[in-house]
Design an enzyme around this catalytic site. Structure first.
Site, short mmCIF file in Angstrom:
data_model
loop_
_atom_site.label_atom_id
_atom_site.label_comp_id
_atom_site.label_asym_id
_atom_site.label_seq_id
_atom_site.Cartn_x
_atom_site.Cartn_y
_atom_site.Cartn_z
N PHE A 1 0.86 -1.19 0.00
CA PHE A 1 0.00 0.00 0.00
C PHE A 1 0.89 1.23 0.00
O PHE A 1 1.77 1.37 0.85
CB PHE A 1 -0.91 0.03 1.24
CG PHE A 1 -1.81 1.23 1.26
CD1 PHE A 1 -3.06 1.18 0.64
CD2 PHE A 1 -1.42 2.42 1.86
CE1 PHE A 1 -3.90 2.31 0.63
CE2 PHE A 1 -2.25 3.54 1.86
CZ PHE A 1 -3.48 3.48 1.25
N ASP B 1 9.60 2.68 1.62
CA ASP B 1 8.42 3.38 2.13
C ASP B 1 8.28 3.06 3.62
O ASP B 1 7.82 1.98 3.99
CB ASP B 1 7.18 2.96 1.34
CG ASP B 1 5.92 3.70 1.83
OD1 ASP B 1 5.97 4.33 2.90
OD2 ASP B 1 4.89 3.62 1.12
N LYS C 1 3.18 9.55 8.77
CA LYS C 1 2.47 9.07 9.97
C LYS C 1 3.07 9.52 11.33
O LYS C 1 2.68 10.55 11.84
CB LYS C 1 2.28 7.57 9.89
CG LYS C 1 1.31 7.19 8.75
CD LYS C 1 0.75 5.80 8.86
CE LYS C 1 -0.43 5.56 7.95
NZ LYS C 1 -0.13 4.92 6.67
C1 LIG Z 1 -0.40 5.21 5.25
C2 LIG Z 1 0.59 4.82 4.23
C3 LIG Z 1 0.74 5.56 3.04
C4 LIG Z 1 -0.13 6.75 2.72
O1 LIG Z 1 0.04 7.79 3.65
P1 LIG Z 1 -1.11 8.89 3.86
O2 LIG Z 1 -0.56 9.79 4.91
O3 LIG Z 1 -2.35 8.18 4.27
O4 LIG Z 1 -1.28 9.59 2.57
C5 LIG Z 1 1.73 5.16 2.16
N1 LIG Z 1 2.52 4.11 2.41
C6 LIG Z 1 2.41 3.39 3.55
C7 LIG Z 1 3.34 2.25 3.79
C8 LIG Z 1 1.42 3.70 4.49
O5 LIG Z 1 1.29 2.96 5.59
#
Ligand SMILES: *Cc1c(COP(=O)(O)O)cnc(C)c1O
Length: 375
Positions: A132, A217, A246
């Site tokens: 994701f 990521d 986050k």
């Molecule tokens: C939450 C998340 C995203 C997206 O971040 P947002 O702040 O919701 O736009 C992208 N990559 C990972 C691994 C995530 O957990």
């Protein structure tokens, strides 16, 4: 306002996007949330791995008051002191010399893709099955779940998937026009599924050999959650580009890409709000609190403790990013709510992403409640 009124407002006016859990917290304190009736909940998901230093941390409140009373916003047309301080801090923490700020995780992923295409002159981005990376058209093109992607096609061309945790699949996917590989150290939305220990090192070796950029990521894993400041550091490697968000703002929307050996040139990218004095001051304090309260170590130790406590159950993850297999994810969460524990689920995986300030006593209380509910 009571929960019934909020639900009525949702039904009439709010986009039909979420199947919400039946809780409306009105106040937070450390690892606890309280609803209007005063019912207390253990916050075991931290607003999806965001409230890293817990709710209403006094140092964070102080920073917000102080910086808001001085300066909230100026844009990147001028210099910005909290941002200059944060540049240094992030560079020291990540070992990556350059940074650019975003307003969320998705924005960081988009910036990473643009940086990868621009600096390699190649087009293709390889992401992993079950990953994701966000919901805008570029980030969505790298996101696995068909349900998220299908209704919005055509997406951005040049994206393809390799099998997660499978280095041969990645090797076969990389071609002459591959700009970058993007990978999560632990699959987050898929329910805290870690790769094998050496995976990131192997991805680094292949990407180096094939002269492809490696984007890690760490939007969910970063800032201490897995028991490392950033999970890639466990392997003693350096990605070319790192995406974070986050836990970085502990609730204030801020993200970043950190990178080395590649760069933009003026005009390539931007955004009105990116790296505001307020956002950067907040991130500076979050980093200081994580350091001063030894939250990275705490996440690692407590994560091991929780894993061991569930010994016989199917539990997986790293640090305070854990998934427990249940018969029904949603109904497990609903039962936990009745028992004063708030968490989320992916399918039938119960996801635990508590604030990193959680202590052993509270962890043990929560473990007890979860075990009872799962019986
Ligand atoms: C939450 C998340 C995203 C997206 O971040 P947002 O702040 O919701 O736009 C992208 N990559 C990972 C691994 C995530 O957990």
């Amino acid at each position: 306002m009571d929960l019934e009124k909020a639900k009525a407002s949702d039904r009439s006016h709010f986009a039909n996007l979420f199947n919400r859990l039946e809780v409306m917290p009105v106040r937070g304190d450390g690892v606890f949330l309280f609803d209007a009736a005063g019912k207390k909940y253990y916050d075991m998901f931290a607003g999806v791995a965001v409230s890293s230093i817990g709710h209403n941390h006094p140092r964070l409140i102080e920073t917000i008051k102080d910086q808001a009373s001085k300066l909230i916003h100026v844009s990147n047309w001028v210099y910005n002191e909290p941002q200059a301080l944060l540049n240094e801090k992030l560079s020291n923490l990540t070992g990556l010399s350059k940074v650019f700020y975003t307003n969320d995780g998705t924005g960081a992923v988009e910036a990473a893709f643009k940086l990868a295409r621009r600096s390699t002159g190649k087009k293709e981005i390889i992401s992993m099955e079950n990953s994701f990376h966000g919901r805008t058209l570029g980030a969505l093109s790298a996101t696995w779940n068909e349900k998220y992607r299908k209704p919005f096609e055509p997406l951005v061309p040049g994206f393809k998937f390799a099998k997660y945790d499978d280095i041969e699949s990645l090797r076969q996917s990389i071609g002459d026009d591959t700009a970058a590989v993007i990978v999560e150290p632990v699959l987050g939305e898929a329910g805290a599924m870690p790769a094998h220990d050496e995976y990131l090192r192997e991805v680094r070796e292949i990407t180096e050999e094939k002269e492809v950029l490696m984007i890690v990521d760490e939007i969910q894993t970063g800032f201490g959650r897995t028991g490392q400041w950033f999970d890639f550091q466990r392997m003693g490697i350096k990605p070319d580009i790192l995406t974070v968000a986050k836990g970085m703002g502990a609730g204030f929307p801020i993200g970043a890409i950190c990178f080395d050996g590649v760069d933009f040139e003026p005009g390539n990218h931007g955004g009105t709000y990116n790296g505001s004095p307020l956002g950067c001051a907040i991130a500076n304090t979050v980093i200081d609190v994580i350091k001063d309260e030894k939250l990275v170590e705490n996440a690692g130790k407590l994560g091991d403790h929780i894993m061991k406590s569930f010994g016989d159950k199917d539990i997986h993850g790293k640090g305070l990013m854990l998934g427990i297999e249940t018969e029904d994810g949603r109904s497990t969460c609903e039962k936990l709510i009745e028992n004063g524990v708030l968490s989320i689920y992916s399918g039938n995986t119960l996801r635990l992403l508590p604030p990193l300030i959680l202590n052993k006593k509270d962890a043990d209380n929560v473990i007890g409640i979860i075990k009872e509910v799962l019986q």
